[in-house]
Structures are given as structure tokens and as C-alpha cells.
Write a protein that holds these residues in place. Sequence first.
Motif, PDB file in Angstrom:
ATOM      1  N   ALA A   1       0.831  -1.208   0.000  1.00 50.88           N
ATOM      2  CA  ALA A   1       0.000   0.000   0.000  1.00 50.88           C
ATOM      3  C   ALA A   1       0.865   1.258   0.000  1.00 50.88           C
ATOM      4  CB  ALA A   1      -0.926  -0.011   1.215  1.00 50.88           C
ATOM      5  N   TYR A   2       1.944   1.248   0.768  1.00 49.88           N
ATOM      6  CA  TYR A   2       2.822   2.419   0.863  1.00 49.88           C
ATOM      7  C   TYR A   2       3.437   2.769  -0.489  1.00 49.88           C
ATOM      8  CZ  TYR A   2       7.069   5.077   1.851  1.00 49.88           C
ATOM      9  OH  TYR A   2       8.076   6.009   1.828  1.00 49.88           O
ATOM     10  N   PHE A   3       4.009   1.779  -1.166  1.00 51.14           N
ATOM     11  CA  PHE A   3       4.683   2.062  -2.435  1.00 51.14           C
ATOM     12  C   PHE A   3       3.686   2.411  -3.542  1.00 51.14           C
ATOM     13  CE2 PHE A   3       8.209  -0.081  -0.323  1.00 51.14           C
ATOM     14  CZ  PHE A   3       9.274   0.714  -0.719  1.00 51.14           C
ATOM     15  N   VAL A   4       2.531   1.750  -3.557  1.00 51.64           N
ATOM     16  CA  VAL A   4       1.521   2.087  -4.564  1.00 51.64           C
ATOM     17  C   VAL A   4       0.974   3.484  -4.306  1.00 51.64           C
ATOM     18  CG1 VAL A   4      -0.697   1.440  -5.581  1.00 51.64           C
ATOM     19  CG2 VAL A   4       0.921  -0.335  -4.913  1.00 51.64           C
ATOM     20  N   LEU A   5       0.785   3.830  -3.046  1.00 48.95           N
ATOM     21  CA  LEU A   5       0.321   5.174  -2.689  1.00 48.95           C
ATOM     22  C   LEU A   5       1.289   6.235  -3.201  1.00 48.95           C
ATOM     23  CD1 LEU A   5      -1.670   6.978  -1.090  1.00 48.95           C
ATOM     24  CD2 LEU A   5      -0.252   6.577   0.931  1.00 48.95           C
TER      25      LEU A   5
ATOM     26  N   GLU B   1      -2.370   6.458 -19.300  1.00 54.88           N
ATOM     27  CA  GLU B   1      -2.744   6.224 -17.904  1.00 54.88           C
ATOM     28  C   GLU B   1      -1.738   5.339 -17.174  1.00 54.88           C
ATOM     29  OE1 GLU B   1      -5.182   7.852 -16.542  1.00 54.88           O
ATOM     30  OE2 GLU B   1      -5.644   8.756 -18.491  1.00 54.88           O
ATOM     31  N   ARG B   2      -0.718   4.911 -17.869  1.00 48.94           N
ATOM     32  CA  ARG B   2       0.298   4.073 -17.230  1.00 48.94           C
ATOM     33  C   ARG B   2       1.167   4.897 -16.283  1.00 48.94           C
ATOM     34  NH1 ARG B   2       3.255   0.915 -22.175  1.00 48.94           N
ATOM     35  NH2 ARG B   2       1.433   0.043 -23.221  1.00 48.94           N
ATOM     36  N   ASN B   3       1.841   4.189 -15.405  1.00 47.04           N
ATOM     37  CA  ASN B   3       2.883   4.797 -14.582  1.00 47.04           C
ATOM     38  C   ASN B   3       4.016   3.790 -14.468  1.00 47.04           C
ATOM     39  OD1 ASN B   3       2.442   3.150 -11.974  1.00 47.04           O
ATOM     40  ND2 ASN B   3       0.397   3.984 -12.390  1.00 47.04           N
ATOM     41  N   THR B   4       5.143   4.237 -13.985  1.00 50.69           N
ATOM     42  CA  THR B   4       6.317   3.359 -13.970  1.00 50.69           C
ATOM     43  C   THR B   4       6.132   2.150 -13.053  1.00 50.69           C
ATOM     44  OG1 THR B   4       7.307   4.793 -12.280  1.00 50.69           O
ATOM     45  CG2 THR B   4       7.928   5.195 -14.581  1.00 50.69           C
ATOM     46  N   LEU B   5       5.397   2.318 -11.949  1.00 56.64           N
ATOM     47  CA  LEU B   5       5.156   1.175 -11.059  1.00 56.64           C
ATOM     48  C   LEU B   5       4.321   0.117 -11.768  1.00 56.64           C
ATOM     49  CD1 LEU B   5       5.329  -0.259  -8.340  1.00 56.64           C
ATOM     50  CD2 LEU B   5       3.319   1.045  -7.600  1.00 56.64           C
ATOM     51  N   LEU B   6       3.333   0.551 -12.538  1.00 62.32           N
ATOM     52  CA  LEU B   6       2.525  -0.402 -13.301  1.00 62.32           C
ATOM     53  C   LEU B   6       3.390  -1.124 -14.328  1.00 62.32           C
ATOM     54  CD1 LEU B   6      -0.296  -1.565 -13.955  1.00 62.32           C
ATOM     55  CD2 LEU B   6      -0.549   0.293 -15.620  1.00 62.32           C
ATOM     56  N   ASP B   7       4.254  -0.382 -15.014  1.00 61.42           N
ATOM     57  CA  ASP B   7       5.167  -1.011 -15.981  1.00 61.42           C
ATOM     58  C   ASP B   7       6.018  -2.079 -15.297  1.00 61.42           C
ATOM     59  OD1 ASP B   7       4.233   0.694 -17.944  1.00 61.42           O
ATOM     60  OD2 ASP B   7       5.842   2.155 -17.659  1.00 61.42           O
ATOM     61  N   PHE B   8       6.572  -1.726 -14.150  1.00 67.12           N
ATOM     62  CA  PHE B   8       7.418  -2.667 -13.414  1.00 67.12           C
ATOM     63  C   PHE B   8       6.608  -3.876 -12.950  1.00 67.12           C
ATOM     64  CE2 PHE B   8       9.319  -4.019  -9.303  1.00 67.12           C
ATOM     65  CZ  PHE B   8      10.527  -4.506  -9.798  1.00 67.12           C
ATOM     66  N   SER B   9       5.368  -3.656 -12.536  1.00 62.72           N
ATOM     67  CA  SER B   9       4.520  -4.756 -12.064  1.00 62.72           C
ATOM     68  C   SER B   9       4.197  -5.727 -13.191  1.00 62.72           C
ATOM     69  CB  SER B   9       3.226  -4.199 -11.461  1.00 62.72           C
ATOM     70  OG  SER B   9       3.500  -3.401 -10.331  1.00 62.72           O
TER      71      SER B   9
END
Length: 561
Positions: free
Chosen positions: A104-108, A290-298
Motif C-alpha cells: 500500500a505504501y509504495f503504490v500510494l 494512464e500508465r505509470n512506472t510502477l505499473l510497468d514494473f509490475s
Amino acid sequence: MELNKKATLTILILVISIFLVYIFNIGAYDLWSPDEPRYAEVGREAAVDDHWIIPHLNNRIYYEKPPTYFNLIGLSGILAGEFSVTAVRMPGIIISVLLLLSLAYFVLKKDGLKTAVLSTIILATTINFFWLAMKINLDIPLVFCTTLAALILFNNYSDFKNNKLTTIFAFFLMGLGAVVKSPISILPFITLTVYLLINKKAKKLKEIPWLASLFFMVLPALIWLFFAYQKAGYSYFETTVLDQLVGYSTGSQGHPQPFYYYLINFPAVALPWSFFVVPALYYYKKLKNERNTLLDFSVVSFLVIFIVFSMIGSKRNVYLLQLYPFFAIIVGWFFKQHLNGKIKEKKSIIIPMLILIILFLTVGIYLYLNGEALIAEELDFQLNKNSSFFTLYQSLYFLFTGAGIVFLLSIFTKKRYMFGSLVMFSLILIIMLKTLFLPTLNTVKSERYLAEDLAAAYNESAEVGLWGSLNNDSGFVFYNGIYYDKIFSEAEEVREFINSEGNQILIINEAEKLYDNFKQNDYQGFKVNKYRVGSDDMLLLIEKPLLTNSSLDSDNRIAGK
């Protein structure tokens, strides 16, 4: 995103609520045989017999796993003042909640409060995750180490030079994962490397403080192996590290399955969210803005982990737990796009819902038509002789049929109600598991009943033998602390044991072994009690002179008999 009090409070309330759900009624049913009582017993022996460096089971060296998590179980029992079911399960629950909090912390930070809340809820209510979170296993602490390491490395890759301490800590977590369960804990570095290669940023890897990072990565293993070598020598290193840890990681040992195993298994164990990952990946490709780098990494992590574990020969559904946090982020992002109106149509939610509706209604109808016969065949008794099992049977088909109907009704409502219906199903399932299903199955799954009867007849003059497996049939020791003296693999060894002088107690892991190899006259000096433990009938043979002070009065401890 900058953290604020409202977002922080929301996440804390959510995670605390999940913790309360997970610990609810956790001590109302016994340890789930065979893994839970075995792991709990290894932890208990670490504490009571001072086996902190070399794990022991039944006072014998336990070669299969490193000691780290067993020591946590031992410490939990010491802090609780007793080795109760609640005490030995608590470390896993706490670690799973810390994993949810970290996620939750990192996604936030990277994608805002809504995705953080959705992803956390999705992970917490995925069947295989919450099932493992509430029982003793080594995969939850392993996935905590690997997920936190992966998220830290991802967070730091743009500026490793100014984030040296947390980068070193990430490598330490990978090393810690290796002494929790397996060297597969190196996965975070593999996924980060693939991600950087895809994005043509591999040069960033040069900025990692390699010397310190590698030192702290191998430090946990070096400390453990140094003291282990002092106590047990090279043979322990060879068996535990080379044969067990490396063997399981490469697939040369363990549970061989075909390459496509997870394509079939994952959708079933990651319910109710698994069918949403395909449309989520479709819209990941489509909604580039609508992408973000965390989504890319996931997405990269999800695919890399899936491929890596598919290539390894040894496969179990728990191994794939490594990708669940990234799966939750992907599906959480997908639902956020729907709830924010970025995805206008409903069919990408409705189609997975329809699959769930068909699946759940089919299961519910099948249980209604065949459930009674299935239980009678598996447990060898009639439901009309056991009201609790009849209630369990009825509850199962009502749960699946009812969920299918609710899902069907929800597709005619707003998208948030469809999401809510899925969450509600998992919450109801958790509550029913812990108040009805598991307490009812306790009578045919627990080794406690055998352990209590053994303890009632045992005295110091008795010799205890086991005709079975050290690893799979030692769980009863957790409940009574009585170690068996001998273990047998052949019928002739058993014959010699029961005919020897003195008082004998014998545990047999499969009843057929006695009936196929011995005549009744061969063991007429023993009282024989039968116990259903999982899919097997276990036997406890107690020499009759030991029964003087025992309260044993039944030949069967199988529910309904």
C-alpha cells in the motif's frame, strides 16, 4: 504522490481491519496436517531444546529448510508463554499484514490512494493469499522479503547513488529470503534487470553499491552456515544447501509438473480476481497515457516470475505467490480506470464476472447433487450421522450458488458494486472457513486426537515407534511433546518391535499397512485406535498394560463413527 494524513490514516485503518479479519477465530481449529504441525513442531523444538541453528523434528535433524522462520515461531511461543495454535500462526499473519502495508505504501507513492486501496484489498482477498496468510508456511515470509526488496530497488533505480542504505537493505532482504526458504529470493534483481533492459536503462545497474550490497546479501547465509558447520559439519551443508535448497530451486527435486501447470492452476487459486488480469493487461496496452512506472514494473515482474516458475521443473501453487503482489497492482489499476471513467464500457468487467457466475453456479449445483456422496466416499460415513458435516455440505453449495446469483445481479448495477460483491464473497468465505468449515474438518484433519490418546497412555517405560514418514507423520509431537524412539519402513521391523519385551506404542500412518501385513493375532496384545487425518486412516497401537490409567474407550476417533 506526497503522503498526507488522510491517505496514511486510510491505509492504516484498512490494514488493521485486514489484520483483525485474519486473526479472527484463528485458534478455533487445529494445525492443518501435514505441513502446519510439522513446521510448528520444528519451531517448538528450536525453543524448548535450543535448536536455533540446526532445525530439528522429533529430536532429529530436519534437513529440508533453513531455521529462520522456525526460530520466529519459537520466539512467538516463548513470548506467548505457550505453544498454542494462535501463537505459532501469529508470525505468518503479522508478516502478511506487513506485506500488505508495504504494498500500500509504495503504490500510494507512485499511483495514489485509490490504486493503493484497491490493490491492497485485492491481494488480501485473493483466496490463495489469505489461505496462506492464516496458516504456517514459509512462502508468506519469503514473498514478504522478495516483494519489499523488489519495490525498494524499483523505487531507487533512478538514483541508486543517493539511496545506498535502502538499496543495501533490499539486497539484505534477498539474502534473508534465502535463509527463510530458497535462493529463488534473487528474483527481485532479475525482474529489475529485465525491466531496465526493456527500458534501455541497464546502465543504472552500475550505480548499485555492489560491494556492500553483495556482502549484506550473503551475510545471513554466511552467519547461519558458519554456526551450522560448527555444530553439524559438512554433511549438513551438503544435504540442506546442495541437495534440498538448490535442488528445489532448480526443479531437480520436489513436485515435477508440466510447463503449462500454472496456466491451469493460477486462475483457480487466485480467485475471485484471476480472470480480470487478461482485460487488465489489454487495457495496460491500450491506455498508454494512464500508465505509470510502477505499473510497468509490475507487468514486467508478473510476466517474468510467471515464466521463470513455469520453466522450473518443481511446481506448486504456493511457489507462484511471488507474483501475487504485482498481480494485485495490475488488477487494482484496472479497476481504478473503470471507477474513474477512463474505461467507459463494462464488458471488460462483465465477461470475467460471467465466467465466475458460470463457474460458481456449476460448483454449487454439482455440490448440491453430488456433495453428500463425495463426503461419504472420502470420509466413509453418512451425513445423517453427523449434523456438523451436513451443515458444512449445505453451506458450501449455498455459498457458491448464492455468490453466483449475487454476481449475476451485480452486473446490472454500477461497477463499484461488482467490485464490492467480489470483496464480500471473499470476506464471507474467510468467516465461514474460520467458524464452520475448518472447525468441522478438524475432526478428520487434526493429529491432536491421536496425540492426546498417546499422551494419556504414555509413561517413561514405554517405547514409541512410527511406521511412516519422519517429515509427514510427526505433527502429533507438537501437541504432546513425546518423541518417538524408532521409525520403521518395513513390516518385519514393525513385527520385531511389537514382539519385543517392554511396553510399546506404535503409530502407523496408513491403516492398510497393518491389515495387509499382519493377522489380528499378531497384535492381539495391543489396543488399536483409528483416526482420520486428511485422506488417510492413521492407527495408534497401545500395548494393553499401558491402558491401566488411560481413558481410551473407543476404537475409532473418526467423525461420525
